[in-house]
Enzyme design. Sequence first.
Site, short mmCIF file in Angstrom:
data_model
loop_
_atom_site.label_atom_id
_atom_site.label_comp_id
_atom_site.label_asym_id
_atom_site.label_seq_id
_atom_site.Cartn_x
_atom_site.Cartn_y
_atom_site.Cartn_z
N GLU A 318 0.85 -1.21 0.00
CA GLU A 318 0.00 0.00 0.00
C GLU A 318 0.87 1.24 0.00
O GLU A 318 0.60 2.22 -0.71
CB GLU A 318 -0.92 0.02 1.23
CG GLU A 318 -1.98 1.13 1.18
CD GLU A 318 -1.49 2.48 1.68
OE1 GLU A 318 -2.04 3.50 1.24
OE2 GLU A 318 -0.53 2.52 2.47
N ASP A 344 -7.41 2.05 7.85
CA ASP A 344 -6.01 2.44 7.60
C ASP A 344 -5.79 3.89 8.02
O ASP A 344 -5.35 4.71 7.24
CB ASP A 344 -5.65 2.24 6.12
CG ASP A 344 -4.20 2.61 5.83
OD1 ASP A 344 -3.40 2.66 6.79
OD2 ASP A 344 -3.87 2.86 4.67
ZN LIG Z 1 -1.41 3.04 5.92
#
Ligand SMILES: [Zn+2]
Length: 461
Positions: A318, A344
């Site tokens: 990511e 996140d």
């Molecule tokens: Zn992150």
Amino acid sequence: MKKIFAALALSLLPLPLVAAAPPSPVERMRDEALAGDKVAWDIVEDLTTEVGPRLAGTEAEARARQWAVKRLKALGFHNVHIEDATMATWVRGAETAEIVAPFPQRLVLTALGGSGATAADGLTADVVGFDSIDALRAAPADAVRGKIVFVGHAMQPNQDGSGYGYYGAVRRSAPAVGAQKGAVAVVIRSLGTDYHRNPHTGLTTWGGVTPIPAAALSIPDAENLQRMLKRAQRVTMHLTLTPRFLGDTPTGNVVADVPGTDPAAGMILVGGHLDSWDLGTGAIDDASGVAIVTAAAKRILDGPRPRRTIRVIWFGDEETGGAGSRAYFAAHRQDNVVFVGESDFGADRVWKFVPGFAEANKPLADRVAAALFPLGINLGRGEVEAGADLGAWVRAGAAGADLAQDGTRYFDYHHTPDDTLDKVDPARLRQNVAAWLAMLRLVADAPEPIAKLPPRPERRP
Ligand SMILES: [Zn+2]
């Protein structure tokens, strides 16, 4: 006034005589998670202890995938497996800087992901300072050519973290802007809200421009450099950064299922990312995210079987480009995915629920909002993002939701050596698990169909 209060008090008197309704199964599960979840904490503690930093594309991220498979199998999830992908990998080297003149001293900095390298013995050049990326953009190339560019900004802490989107352009784009104008290197004020002497790393993007050395100064060092630039006609820096591009290496996503009873009702995807920056142990970014969604799914796994399959995905890469989420979307875009959500944004408490359902599913959104309200979670509105890893699905028309975490302190630690386990508060982590559990249980079991929305384009910050 007193009389009014007395009258009000009298009119409220019969209320305590009304018996409270017993908690629904969802409320009971939610409250049990809030009081006693251990699964999420154990994932964060064990992953940060036994694997630690796990930069995408490296051997450490591969070890983290093996760790994840073992843990998800041990928790009893079904269909646990790795889906491989490939990415262009960058690794950090030496990183030092010092002011040569007129005020010789060391500065603390760290290379930005994707930074080019200096020679092994570094480079020496004069520094030219800008207060914003716009000021750099407006500068004539003559003012920049052959220099080390410094770019400041005024990022402030806020609850929704929106400063990161706005000021983030300094990290993402200033090095490429400087390179196009002939700068020999770009150093920025860290994208952070702390006053620790820790620099914040993070990805910078080049858009086809040849990378030059690019780094972030800790905020105290950035302010020191700004003072020097005000006092002296000429400030000279020596900078050494020796990161390397390794070419293509493996990354991957780890997938685990809670099987549903009704495949025709569509599936739910929830996730976080397994990779982390290399400076800390990735406790808040994003061991906490994968831990929260996994712990919530585990409680459903241990309860009555849900109507819809819940798939938990621990995404790779990511932080440094998104190869994991792109590979997953490309391989699965024919799947009947009806709802997605990603965690996140650290480990602080959820304060806002932003539903992204079609109008037909407003009653479902209302049921979720009602189940979240006792956790101190407000109903918000706006476009659901579903994180960097699952955003493609909402843009393609899946329903989704954001459980927004309090970001006031997130950028004190984000992408620094200080992203470590001690920054995670167990009670707030449990509040996250309780919120995700309530939402997942209600969405997974909804008797009504979950409708698709019109696709929408990606918004580029
Ligand atoms: Zn992150």
